[in-house]
Design an enzyme around this catalytic site. Sequence first.
Site, PDB file in Angstrom:
ATOM      1  N   LYS A   1     -33.824 -61.954 -25.151  1.00  0.00           N
ATOM      2  CA  LYS A   1     -34.932 -60.995 -25.285  1.00  0.00           C
ATOM      3  C   LYS A   1     -34.911 -60.317 -26.663  1.00  0.00           C
ATOM      4  O   LYS A   1     -35.933 -60.206 -27.317  1.00  0.00           O
ATOM      5  CB  LYS A   1     -34.863 -59.911 -24.199  1.00  0.00           C
ATOM      6  CG  LYS A   1     -34.918 -60.433 -22.780  1.00  0.00           C
ATOM      7  CD  LYS A   1     -35.000 -59.302 -21.767  1.00  0.00           C
ATOM      8  CE  LYS A   1     -33.801 -58.375 -21.736  1.00  0.00           C
ATOM      9  NZ  LYS A   1     -32.532 -59.025 -21.312  1.00  0.00           N
TER      10      LYS A   1
ATOM     11  N   ARG B   1     -36.391 -52.241 -15.555  1.00  0.00           N
ATOM     12  CA  ARG B   1     -35.347 -53.023 -14.903  1.00  0.00           C
ATOM     13  C   ARG B   1     -35.332 -52.801 -13.390  1.00  0.00           C
ATOM     14  O   ARG B   1     -34.510 -53.401 -12.700  1.00  0.00           O
ATOM     15  CB  ARG B   1     -33.986 -52.616 -15.459  1.00  0.00           C
ATOM     16  CG  ARG B   1     -33.454 -53.541 -16.565  1.00  0.00           C
ATOM     17  CD  ARG B   1     -32.222 -52.878 -17.115  1.00  0.00           C
ATOM     18  NE  ARG B   1     -31.231 -53.780 -17.626  1.00  0.00           N
ATOM     19  CZ  ARG B   1     -31.026 -54.013 -18.927  1.00  0.00           C
ATOM     20  NH1 ARG B   1     -31.798 -53.478 -19.832  1.00  0.00           N
ATOM     21  NH2 ARG B   1     -30.029 -54.790 -19.307  1.00  0.00           N
TER      22      ARG B   1
ATOM     23  N   ARG C   1     -20.683 -63.474 -27.627  1.00  0.00           N
ATOM     24  CA  ARG C   1     -21.539 -62.681 -28.501  1.00  0.00           C
ATOM     25  C   ARG C   1     -20.723 -61.670 -29.319  1.00  0.00           C
ATOM     26  O   ARG C   1     -19.842 -61.011 -28.782  1.00  0.00           O
ATOM     27  CB  ARG C   1     -22.516 -61.940 -27.583  1.00  0.00           C
ATOM     28  CG  ARG C   1     -23.654 -61.290 -28.242  1.00  0.00           C
ATOM     29  CD  ARG C   1     -24.791 -61.133 -27.287  1.00  0.00           C
ATOM     30  NE  ARG C   1     -24.605 -60.028 -26.349  1.00  0.00           N
ATOM     31  CZ  ARG C   1     -25.611 -59.511 -25.635  1.00  0.00           C
ATOM     32  NH1 ARG C   1     -26.831 -60.015 -25.727  1.00  0.00           N
ATOM     33  NH2 ARG C   1     -25.390 -58.523 -24.807  1.00  0.00           N
TER      34      ARG C   1
ATOM     35  N   ARG D   1     -19.284 -56.157 -27.677  1.00  0.00           N
ATOM     36  CA  ARG D   1     -19.744 -55.002 -26.897  1.00  0.00           C
ATOM     37  C   ARG D   1     -18.809 -54.767 -25.722  1.00  0.00           C
ATOM     38  O   ARG D   1     -18.321 -55.715 -25.117  1.00  0.00           O
ATOM     39  CB  ARG D   1     -21.151 -55.298 -26.352  1.00  0.00           C
ATOM     40  CG  ARG D   1     -22.245 -54.847 -27.267  1.00  0.00           C
ATOM     41  CD  ARG D   1     -23.586 -55.346 -26.833  1.00  0.00           C
ATOM     42  NE  ARG D   1     -23.947 -55.059 -25.454  1.00  0.00           N
ATOM     43  CZ  ARG D   1     -25.166 -55.260 -24.969  1.00  0.00           C
ATOM     44  NH1 ARG D   1     -26.120 -55.736 -25.742  1.00  0.00           N
ATOM     45  NH2 ARG D   1     -25.438 -55.000 -23.703  1.00  0.00           N
TER      46      ARG D   1
ATOM     47  N   ARG E   1     -23.311 -57.346 -14.294  1.00  0.00           N
ATOM     48  CA  ARG E   1     -24.658 -57.119 -14.851  1.00  0.00           C
ATOM     49  C   ARG E   1     -25.632 -58.182 -14.357  1.00  0.00           C
ATOM     50  O   ARG E   1     -26.802 -57.881 -14.090  1.00  0.00           O
ATOM     51  CB  ARG E   1     -24.598 -57.141 -16.394  1.00  0.00           C
ATOM     52  CG  ARG E   1     -23.916 -55.914 -16.976  1.00  0.00           C
ATOM     53  CD  ARG E   1     -23.492 -56.118 -18.416  1.00  0.00           C
ATOM     54  NE  ARG E   1     -24.602 -56.301 -19.320  1.00  0.00           N
ATOM     55  CZ  ARG E   1     -24.517 -56.937 -20.492  1.00  0.00           C
ATOM     56  NH1 ARG E   1     -23.369 -57.443 -20.888  1.00  0.00           N
ATOM     57  NH2 ARG E   1     -25.562 -57.039 -21.257  1.00  0.00           N
TER      58      ARG E   1
HETATM   59  P1  AMP Z   1     -29.006 -54.232 -22.654  1.00  0.00           P
HETATM   60  O1  AMP Z   1     -28.602 -54.079 -24.079  1.00  0.00           O
HETATM   61  O2  AMP Z   1     -30.497 -54.278 -22.461  1.00  0.00           O
HETATM   62  O3  AMP Z   1     -28.300 -55.372 -21.963  1.00  0.00           O
HETATM   63  O4  AMP Z   1     -28.538 -52.887 -21.896  1.00  0.00           O
HETATM   64  C1  AMP Z   1     -27.178 -52.514 -21.846  1.00  0.00           C
HETATM   65  C2  AMP Z   1     -26.945 -51.556 -20.696  1.00  0.00           C
HETATM   66  O5  AMP Z   1     -27.730 -50.369 -20.893  1.00  0.00           O
HETATM   67  C3  AMP Z   1     -27.349 -52.062 -19.321  1.00  0.00           C
HETATM   68  O6  AMP Z   1     -26.353 -52.872 -18.717  1.00  0.00           O
HETATM   69  C4  AMP Z   1     -27.571 -50.746 -18.573  1.00  0.00           C
HETATM   70  O7  AMP Z   1     -26.340 -50.133 -18.222  1.00  0.00           O
HETATM   71  C5  AMP Z   1     -28.214 -49.891 -19.646  1.00  0.00           C
HETATM   72  N1  AMP Z   1     -29.682 -50.044 -19.627  1.00  0.00           N
HETATM   73  C6  AMP Z   1     -30.471 -50.578 -20.607  1.00  0.00           C
HETATM   74  N2  AMP Z   1     -31.767 -50.561 -20.237  1.00  0.00           N
HETATM   75  C7  AMP Z   1     -31.809 -50.007 -18.996  1.00  0.00           C
HETATM   76  C8  AMP Z   1     -32.842 -49.729 -18.059  1.00  0.00           C
HETATM   77  N3  AMP Z   1     -34.127 -50.048 -18.324  1.00  0.00           N
HETATM   78  N4  AMP Z   1     -32.495 -49.153 -16.876  1.00  0.00           N
HETATM   79  C9  AMP Z   1     -31.227 -48.824 -16.597  1.00  0.00           C
HETATM   80  N5  AMP Z   1     -30.196 -49.079 -17.415  1.00  0.00           N
HETATM   81  C10 AMP Z   1     -30.472 -49.661 -18.610  1.00  0.00           C
END
Ligand code: AMP
Length: 215
Positions: free
Chosen positions: A13, A88, A127, A160, A171
């Site tokens: 994404k 999400r 990554r 990360r 996740r």
């Molecule tokens: P990402 O970089 O999009 O994979 O997000 C990393 C982490 O941030 C996720 O595993 C969640 O813990 C949190 N996070 C990001 N976006 C959301 C969202 N829309 N709702 C809830 N938690 C989020």
Amino acid sequence: MNLILLGPPGAGKGTQAKMLTEEFSIPQISTGDILRAAVKEGTVMGLKAKEYMNAGGLVPDAVVVGIVRDRLQEADCDNGFILDGFPRTLAQADALQSCLQSMNKELDRVISLEVNTEALVERLTGRRTCRECGRGYHVKFDASREAGVCDACGGALIQRDDDQEETIRKRLQVYADQTAPLISYYRETGVLLELDGMQPILQIQEKMLSLLKAS
Ligand code: AMP
């Protein structure tokens, strides 16, 4: 153009959002990036969010909805935006709908990227990101010339905290339980474009652009 990029962690994404940002001159709004910045700054929100993020869970809806609502009011969103990693949950999707309605805006397209679970685990465990300039790498598919060192700026490459295998599996489960239902939610509203995220990045990009330009 008001867009959402939907897909599991590691589907690409962020990569595709960056390309769309350049193509349409609209900002990428990544809730993950915004939350990571808050964690780094040590804000109250960041400290709270960190616990959920490191455990592979979702940050509470009220927090992320508030972040997105504020961000959508900024002037650079006037001509459109790309939401990456939001919504999400169904509650977030509903909140987004009311927020857009109150701003007299509509969603144009939701692009869903599909990738199988084992490929996602391989993508995510490998990554790496430059601590200094943020450039992304993959130890197998897009390695830096010198291990652990950024080609662009010489900064250290880091993993990360939530890209450890156990957290990744959590996740992905959270995605399957809470986020995947959004695919049928948006299919019903007629805005969904479904793309095979297993193809090479450039091929996905071309297909996405031709679908968006045709719609
Ligand atoms: P990402 O970089 O999009 O994979 O997000 C990393 C982490 O941030 C996720 O595993 C969640 O813990 C949190 N996070 C990001 N976006 C959301 C969202 N829309 N709702 C809830 N938690 C989020």
